[in-house]
Design a protein around this motif. Sequence first.
Motif, short mmCIF file in Angstrom:
data_model
loop_
_atom_site.label_atom_id
_atom_site.label_comp_id
_atom_site.label_asym_id
_atom_site.label_seq_id
_atom_site.Cartn_x
_atom_site.Cartn_y
_atom_site.Cartn_z
N LYS A 16 -4.01 5.62 -5.30
CA LYS A 16 -3.70 4.33 -5.92
C LYS A 16 -4.97 3.48 -5.92
O LYS A 16 -5.92 3.74 -5.18
CB LYS A 16 -2.60 3.62 -5.13
CG LYS A 16 -1.28 4.36 -5.08
CD LYS A 16 -0.33 3.70 -4.09
CE LYS A 16 -0.04 2.25 -4.42
NZ LYS A 16 0.94 1.65 -3.47
N ASP B 220 -5.78 -6.36 -1.26
CA ASP B 220 -5.30 -5.31 -0.36
C ASP B 220 -6.18 -5.13 0.87
O ASP B 220 -5.70 -4.70 1.91
CB ASP B 220 -5.23 -3.97 -1.11
CG ASP B 220 -4.27 -4.02 -2.28
OD1 ASP B 220 -3.08 -4.30 -2.04
OD2 ASP B 220 -4.70 -3.80 -3.43
N LYS C 85 0.72 -6.57 6.59
CA LYS C 85 0.11 -5.29 6.23
C LYS C 85 -1.09 -5.49 5.32
O LYS C 85 -1.94 -4.61 5.22
CB LYS C 85 1.15 -4.39 5.57
CG LYS C 85 2.28 -3.97 6.49
CD LYS C 85 3.24 -3.03 5.78
CE LYS C 85 4.36 -2.60 6.72
NZ LYS C 85 5.32 -1.69 6.02
N ARG C 86 -1.14 -6.62 4.64
CA ARG C 86 -2.23 -6.89 3.72
C ARG C 86 -2.74 -8.32 3.92
O ARG C 86 -1.95 -9.21 4.22
CB ARG C 86 -1.77 -6.71 2.25
CG ARG C 86 -1.62 -5.25 1.85
CD ARG C 86 -1.15 -5.18 0.41
NE ARG C 86 -1.17 -3.83 -0.12
CZ ARG C 86 -0.25 -2.90 0.13
NH1 ARG C 86 0.75 -3.18 0.97
NH2 ARG C 86 -0.36 -1.69 -0.39
N SER D 245 -7.79 5.27 -3.67
CA SER D 245 -7.62 5.91 -2.38
C SER D 245 -6.20 6.40 -2.21
O SER D 245 -5.27 5.86 -2.82
CB SER D 245 -7.97 4.91 -1.27
OG SER D 245 -7.69 5.41 0.01
N ASP D 246 -6.04 7.39 -1.36
CA ASP D 246 -4.70 7.91 -1.06
C ASP D 246 -3.92 7.01 -0.13
O ASP D 246 -2.70 7.09 -0.07
CB ASP D 246 -4.80 9.31 -0.43
CG ASP D 246 -5.27 10.36 -1.42
OD1 ASP D 246 -4.98 10.22 -2.62
OD2 ASP D 246 -5.94 11.32 -0.99
N ASP D 247 -4.63 6.15 0.62
CA ASP D 247 -3.95 5.34 1.62
C ASP D 247 -4.72 4.05 1.84
O ASP D 247 -5.92 3.96 1.54
CB ASP D 247 -3.84 6.12 2.94
CG ASP D 247 -2.75 5.58 3.85
OD1 ASP D 247 -2.07 4.61 3.45
OD2 ASP D 247 -2.59 6.10 4.97
N LEU D 248 -4.04 3.07 2.39
CA LEU D 248 -4.67 1.79 2.71
C LEU D 248 -4.97 1.76 4.20
O LEU D 248 -4.22 1.18 5.00
CB LEU D 248 -3.77 0.62 2.30
CG LEU D 248 -4.36 -0.79 2.53
CD1 LEU D 248 -5.64 -0.99 1.72
CD2 LEU D 248 -3.33 -1.87 2.18
N ASN D 249 -6.04 2.42 4.59
CA ASN D 249 -6.55 2.32 5.95
C ASN D 249 -8.07 2.33 5.87
O ASN D 249 -8.65 2.64 4.83
CB ASN D 249 -6.01 3.43 6.86
CG ASN D 249 -6.40 4.82 6.40
OD1 ASN D 249 -7.59 5.13 6.28
ND2 ASN D 249 -5.41 5.68 6.16
N ALA E 23 -9.91 5.61 4.77
CA ALA E 23 -9.63 5.96 3.37
C ALA E 23 -10.35 5.04 2.40
O ALA E 23 -10.90 5.48 1.39
CB ALA E 23 -8.11 5.94 3.13
#
Length: 216
Positions: free
Chosen positions: A3, A35, A58-59, A205-209, A212
Amino acid sequence: MAKWFKGNIHTHTTESDGDETPEKVVRWFRRHGYDFLVLSDHNHVTLLNYGAGKRRFKRPLMIPGEEVSARIKGGAIPIHINGIGISRVIEPIDGGEIVPTIQANVDAIIQAGGIASLNHPNYQWAFDHTHISQVTGASLLEVFNGHPATNIYGAPGKSNTEEIWDGVLSSGRHIYGVATDDSHNYHDFTPSMSNPGRGWVMVRSDDLNQDAILNG
């Protein structure tokens, strides 16, 4: 599935020369749909007890950072480099000349586990593609910076930042161009102020960390 995530990697607070607290700065970027966010105060790593307590946000994902800010030649030439994802505070290094100073601070950022972004090369006409092309290890170059004093459009006899980027790429160096707002001012929104929201980056990216996003 990968995403797109929106973030800002050059942000100031009252921990250096911004005019709002870290908490309220983060709140601004959260309200405006970011994000991830790097608080890049000058020669200081601004950390928040983020996501603790009753309200766990989370954001935006908070990625530690610092604008490593050196001045050489008796303070006449500013060398500013963002360390993104660093594990510790980095003391700025004065290498005497432009290229050794950039290289020493890029190396220090990498040794601290971060990625190096060369900030606003035209701020006080500090450096250009002839210098950047001699540096290894830097990943990013600010092609757009929203601060009104960064001279992104160049001047007679001075390259604009897109031309600087083109000069670096033409030399064979691989570096990504980024946009930032370099936000300092969160109260008065005028062209003479350095306001948030003028520039950002998108990372697929595949993930929000943190890992990544930095590897995206």
